[in-house]
Design an enzyme around this catalytic site. Structure first.
Site, PDB file in Angstrom:
ATOM      1  CB  THR A 144      -0.893  -0.002   1.267  1.00 27.66           C
ATOM      2  OG1 THR A 144      -1.504   1.269   1.411  1.00 27.66           O
ATOM      3  CG2 THR A 144      -0.083  -0.265   2.535  1.00 27.66           C
ATOM      4  CG  ASP A 145      -1.138   4.993  -0.946  1.00 24.90           C
ATOM      5  OD1 ASP A 145      -1.670   4.382   0.007  1.00 24.90           O
ATOM      6  OD2 ASP A 145      -1.747   5.861  -1.610  1.00 24.90           O
ATOM      7  CD  GLU A 146      -3.307   3.643   4.540  1.00 22.85           C
ATOM      8  OE1 GLU A 146      -3.055   3.525   5.745  1.00 22.85           O
ATOM      9  OE2 GLU A 146      -4.453   3.619   4.068  1.00 22.85           O
ATOM     10  CE1 TYR A 169      -3.406  -2.506   5.766  1.00 22.15           C
ATOM     11  CE2 TYR A 169      -3.205  -0.164   5.236  1.00 22.15           C
ATOM     12  CZ  TYR A 169      -3.312  -1.485   4.824  1.00 22.15           C
ATOM     13  OH  TYR A 169      -3.314  -1.792   3.480  1.00 22.15           O
ATOM     14  CE  LYS A 173      -0.009  -4.524   2.977  1.00 21.45           C
ATOM     15  NZ  LYS A 173      -0.378  -5.851   2.414  1.00 21.45           N
TER      16      LYS A 173
END
Ligand code: NAD
Ligand code: DAU
Length: 363
Positions: A144-146, A169, A173
């Site tokens: 993810t970009d997060e 989260y 990741k």
């Protein structure tokens, strides 16, 4: 990384692919694409079927001869090893995860177990089966970009942007991404990673903004906007993400990372107004009626302000680009939820009501 320039050699050959999380939102679109487009590939969908996993997402392909389902928890290392021993997969496309930021704030350990331990279990199983012969093997990690954190002063996330995860989260990741790269460096496992922006489309569990708000508008329930609604997300239609995964699986270079995004930034409040307007049209309501449901609530703890992906690398090097304009994609998405109210009613029955009360009562 010595293998960085290696081109994968398996286009159009037979493949035995393990796709994890295939009963979830993005995974189900990836499974469908691979099952339909590559009849010579054997597709194994591994999923624990948590609250977010739903085999009804795959009814159209469940009887395809090249599709197989395995219910399994990635946290169970023995079961994961046994599955690899039994099937000798030559590649993995790893999507299974706990994926909702709000849940990670209330239950971080679930995210450590599935996202970190589950990923390492998969890597260990692949390492054992592939040792001595890494030729034609691939561990594709979907991220993810997060992991890049929050943008405050303009700019975009590049593949070279330093990791700066801000929620449990995104921390989980980020940890999983680091393990994937470490296994490539240490054990020479052929890996590729992608980091994608926010997806929207059919089959998304209605804890996430777009399906939650569509369902609430339909039921005339308040639309809980966190904070001032000024946070910015970069939205991509889920099938375009699945198409990107197909392209990277076949053409991505070993050891590389590709960012995926739609160059399509919206503040939450503007996106919500588009959904309201489209829903008014579809439901035959007066313009502005659904917007009256907007309710500003307490902000998400540690809420990232802005995500924005620079997707130039995958576009220029691999020739991928989004196929849908946002206006078309969001209308298609809303129509899907309106046409599949039974799907929505089923996933919002049972435990969903308890989740909703717990998550939103205190805001
Ligand atoms: P989702 O929550 O809809 O689906 C996750 C799937 O994983 C479910 O089917 C669930 O049953 C399965 N799963 C969870 N824990 C498991 C375990 N321990 N063992 C086996 N299966 C398990 O998630 P999604 O939104 O489809 O996201 C898929 C992947 O893409 C995730 O890795 C996520 O981090 C990543 N991603 C999501 C987005 C997005 O906007 N949704 C954007 C970028 C990246
Ligand atoms: O950027 C990619 C990520 O996008 C993925 O890695 C995650 O798995 C996925 O869940 C998504 O994370 P977000 O936190 O951005 O998505 P979510 O739909 O939860 O929220 C989108 C924005 O809307 C965010 O700024 C929070 C806000 N929001 C969300 C909900 C559920 C609200 O204002 N109200 C809500 O009720």
């Amino acid at each position: 990384m010595p293998e960085a320039s290696c081109q994968k050699q398996f286009i159009m050959t037979t493949r035995k692919i393990l796709i994890t999380g295939g009963a979830g939102f993005i995974g189900s679109h990836v499974v469908r694409l691979f099952v339909n487009n590559y009849p010579n590939y054997e597709i194994y969908n591994l999923d624990k079927l948590t609250y977010a996993g739903n085999l009804k997402n795959l009814t159209d392909i469940e009887n395809a001869p090249n599709y197989h389902f395995v219910r399994l928890d990635l946290v169970d290392a023995t079961a994961v090893n046994n599955l690899f021993n039994e099937h000798q997969f030559d590649s993995v496309i790893h999507l299974a995860a706990e994926s909702h930021v709000d849940r990670s704030i209330t239950n971080p350990m679930d995210f450590v177990m599935t996202n970190v331990v589950g990923t390492v279990n998969l890597l260990n199983a692949a390492k054992e089966i592939w040792k001595g012969n890494m030729e034609g093997k691939l561990f594709y990690h979907v991220s993810t970009d997060e992991v890049y954190g929050s943008l405050h002063d303009g700019g975009f996330f590049l593949e070279s942007t330093s990791y700066d995860p801000q929620s449990p989260y995104s921390a989980s990741k980020a940890a999983s991404d680091h393990f994937v790269r470490a296994y490539h460096n240490t054990y020479k496992i052929p890996v590729v990673l992608t980091n994608c922006s926010n997806n929207y489309g059919p089959n998304q569990f209605p804890e996430k903004l777009v399906p939650l708000f569509i369902n609430n508008i339909r039921n005339n329930k308040p639309l809980p906007v966190y904070g001032k609604g000024e946070n910015v997300r970069d939205w991509l239609y889920v099938v375009d993400h699945a198409r990107a995964i197909d392209v990277v699986y076949h053409k991505g270079k070993i050891g590389e990372t590709y960012n995926i995004g739609g160059f399509n930034e919206w503040t939450n409040i503007d996106l919500i107004k588009v959904i309201c307007k489209t829903m008014d049209k579809i439901l035959g309501r007066h313009e502005g009626e659904s917007e009256k449901l907007i309710t500003y609530v307490t902000d998400r703890a540690g809420h990232d302000l802005r995500y924005a992906i620079d997707a130039n690398k995958i576009m220029k090097e691999l020739g991928w680009e989004p196929s849908l304009q946002f206006e078309e994609g969001i209308e298609k998405t809303i129509n899907w939820y309106m046409d599949n109210q039974q799907w929505m009613d089923e996933v919002t029955s049972g435990d969903y009501a308890k989740y909703y009360d717990k998550m939103y009562a205190s805001r």
